[in-house]
Design a protein around this motif. Structure first.
Motif, mmCIF file in Angstrom:
data_model
loop_
_atom_site.group_PDB
_atom_site.id
_atom_site.type_symbol
_atom_site.label_atom_id
_atom_site.label_comp_id
_atom_site.label_asym_id
_atom_site.label_seq_id
_atom_site.Cartn_x
_atom_site.Cartn_y
_atom_site.Cartn_z
ATOM 1 N N THR A 45 0.839 -1.193 0.000
ATOM 2 C CA THR A 45 0.000 0.000 0.000
ATOM 3 C C THR A 45 0.878 1.248 0.000
ATOM 4 N N ILE A 46 0.271 2.366 -0.324
ATOM 5 C CA ILE A 46 0.980 3.641 -0.253
ATOM 6 C C ILE A 46 1.412 3.902 1.188
ATOM 7 N N HIS A 47 0.576 3.507 2.132
ATOM 8 C CA HIS A 47 0.898 3.701 3.550
ATOM 9 C C HIS A 47 2.163 2.921 3.941
ATOM 10 N N ALA A 48 2.282 1.684 3.461
ATOM 11 C CA ALA A 48 3.482 0.889 3.752
ATOM 12 C C ALA A 48 4.717 1.536 3.142
ATOM 13 N N ALA A 49 4.599 2.007 1.904
ATOM 14 C CA ALA A 49 5.727 2.668 1.242
ATOM 15 C C ALA A 49 6.125 3.937 1.992
ATOM 16 N N ARG A 50 5.142 4.675 2.479
ATOM 17 C CA ARG A 50 5.438 5.878 3.267
ATOM 18 C C ARG A 50 6.233 5.521 4.509
ATOM 19 N N LYS A 51 5.859 4.439 5.176
ATOM 20 C CA LYS A 51 6.583 4.008 6.375
ATOM 21 C C LYS A 51 8.035 3.668 6.059
ATOM 22 N N TRP A 52 8.281 3.079 4.889
ATOM 23 C CA TRP A 52 9.662 2.771 4.496
ATOM 24 C C TRP A 52 10.447 4.055 4.286
ATOM 25 N N LEU A 53 9.804 5.039 3.640
ATOM 26 C CA LEU A 53 10.495 6.284 3.293
ATOM 27 C C LEU A 53 10.776 7.177 4.496
ATOM 28 N N VAL A 54 9.927 7.116 5.504
ATOM 29 C CA VAL A 54 10.121 7.991 6.674
ATOM 30 C C VAL A 54 10.780 7.258 7.844
ATOM 31 N N GLY A 55 11.149 6.009 7.648
ATOM 32 C CA GLY A 55 11.870 5.277 8.686
ATOM 33 C C GLY A 55 11.002 4.736 9.797
ATOM 34 N N GLU A 56 9.740 4.462 9.506
ATOM 35 C CA GLU A 56 8.864 3.869 10.516
ATOM 36 C C GLU A 56 8.870 2.346 10.456
ATOM 37 N N SER A 57 9.268 1.793 9.323
ATOM 38 C CA SER A 57 9.342 0.336 9.204
ATOM 39 C C SER A 57 10.340 -0.039 8.114
ATOM 40 N N ILE A 58 10.705 -1.310 8.141
ATOM 41 C CA ILE A 58 11.612 -1.876 7.139
ATOM 42 C C ILE A 58 10.861 -3.020 6.468
ATOM 43 N N PRO A 59 10.870 -3.076 5.141
ATOM 44 C CA PRO A 59 10.163 -4.164 4.467
ATOM 45 C C PRO A 59 10.806 -5.523 4.751
ATOM 46 N N THR A 60 10.064 -6.563 4.461
ATOM 47 C CA THR A 60 10.594 -7.912 4.612
ATOM 48 C C THR A 60 11.729 -8.136 3.615
ATOM 49 N N GLN A 61 12.514 -9.150 3.861
ATOM 50 C CA GLN A 61 13.686 -9.410 3.031
ATOM 51 C C GLN A 61 13.312 -9.677 1.578
ATOM 52 N N ASP A 62 12.196 -10.356 1.333
ATOM 53 C CA ASP A 62 11.810 -10.602 -0.058
ATOM 54 C C ASP A 62 11.467 -9.303 -0.784
ATOM 55 N N LYS A 63 10.855 -8.362 -0.092
ATOM 56 C CA LYS A 63 10.567 -7.061 -0.692
ATOM 57 C C LYS A 63 11.863 -6.276 -0.927
ATOM 58 N N ILE A 64 12.781 -6.378 0.012
ATOM 59 C CA ILE A 64 14.079 -5.704 -0.137
ATOM 60 C C ILE A 64 14.811 -6.238 -1.359
ATOM 61 N N ARG A 65 14.768 -7.543 -1.578
ATOM 62 C CA ARG A 65 15.427 -8.133 -2.751
ATOM 63 C C ARG A 65 14.853 -7.567 -4.049
ATOM 64 N N ILE A 66 13.537 -7.452 -4.120
ATOM 65 C CA ILE A 66 12.890 -6.919 -5.320
ATOM 66 C C ILE A 66 13.302 -5.469 -5.546
ATOM 67 N N LEU A 67 13.244 -4.665 -4.478
ATOM 68 C CA LEU A 67 13.630 -3.256 -4.595
ATOM 69 C C LEU A 67 15.104 -3.121 -4.965
ATOM 70 N N ALA A 68 15.955 -3.882 -4.302
ATOM 71 C CA ALA A 68 17.393 -3.788 -4.548
ATOM 72 C C ALA A 68 17.715 -4.122 -5.999
ATOM 73 N N HIS A 69 17.086 -5.148 -6.523
ATOM 74 C CA HIS A 69 17.334 -5.526 -7.907
ATOM 75 C C HIS A 69 16.975 -4.377 -8.841
ATOM 76 N N GLU A 70 15.813 -3.784 -8.640
ATOM 77 C CA GLU A 70 15.370 -2.691 -9.509
ATOM 78 C C GLU A 70 16.239 -1.447 -9.351
ATOM 79 N N LEU A 71 16.738 -1.214 -8.139
ATOM 80 C CA LEU A 71 17.520 -0.009 -7.868
ATOM 81 C C LEU A 71 19.017 -0.223 -8.075
ATOM 82 N N SER A 72 19.402 -1.413 -8.536
ATOM 83 C CA SER A 72 20.802 -1.749 -8.835
ATOM 84 C C SER A 72 21.717 -1.594 -7.623
ATOM 85 N N VAL A 73 21.243 -2.059 -6.495
ATOM 86 C CA VAL A 73 22.063 -2.123 -5.290
ATOM 87 C C VAL A 73 21.949 -3.535 -4.746
ATOM 88 N N THR A 74 22.836 -3.885 -3.842
ATOM 89 C CA THR A 74 22.739 -5.213 -3.253
ATOM 90 C C THR A 74 21.679 -5.198 -2.150
#
Length: 130
Positions: A45-74
């Motif tokens: 949700t947009i709410h979950a993404a907002r929490k990631w951006l403002v430092g209220e939560s960290i996504p699960t590892q599987d979500k981090i893998r997807i984001l990292a791949h798209e953003l060209s970071v490990t």
């Protein structure tokens, strides 16, 4: 490390990776759309993404893998920091393709890029079967 500091540092790395990947000033709506365009089943949700951006939560590892791949970071750098994180740092992300081809790919919208990626993946699968 306390959890609040850990979440804030993750947020800073995420914002940095988004900017380096061509998404400067990305807000929660853009981040949620980006993630949802990449994940075939697990939407955020947009709410979950907002929490990631403002430092209220960290996504699960599987979500981090997807984001990292798209953003060209490990995924390790995105989650924990340290180490190599520059664009193209992931194994298999560097390219010897002509810049004009890469620029053309980057001009496609996300849905068009997904079609190209799926085509390449299908061709690679067919090649492995030979």
């Amino acid at each position: 490390m306390n959890k609040e500091l850990e979440r804030r540092q993750f947020s800073e790395r995420l914002v940095n990776a988004l900017e380096n990947a061509g998404f400067p000033g990305a807000g929660p709506t853009q981040l949620a759309r980006l993630y949802n365009s990449l994940s075939m089943s697990d939407k955020v949700t947009i709410h979950a993404a907002r929490k990631w951006l403002v430092g209220e939560s960290i996504p699960t590892q599987d979500k981090i893998r997807i984001l990292a791949h798209e953003l060209s970071v490990t995924p390790e750098w995105l989650r924990f920091g340290g180490g190599e994180h520059a664009p193209g740092a992931q194994e298999g992300r560097s390219s010897t393709l002509p810049p004009s081809l890469l620029n053309g790919f980057n001009k496609l919208d996300r849905s068009e890029q997904k079609v190209v990626i799926q085509l390449i993946e299908t061709l690679l699968e067919l090649k492995q079967d030979q």
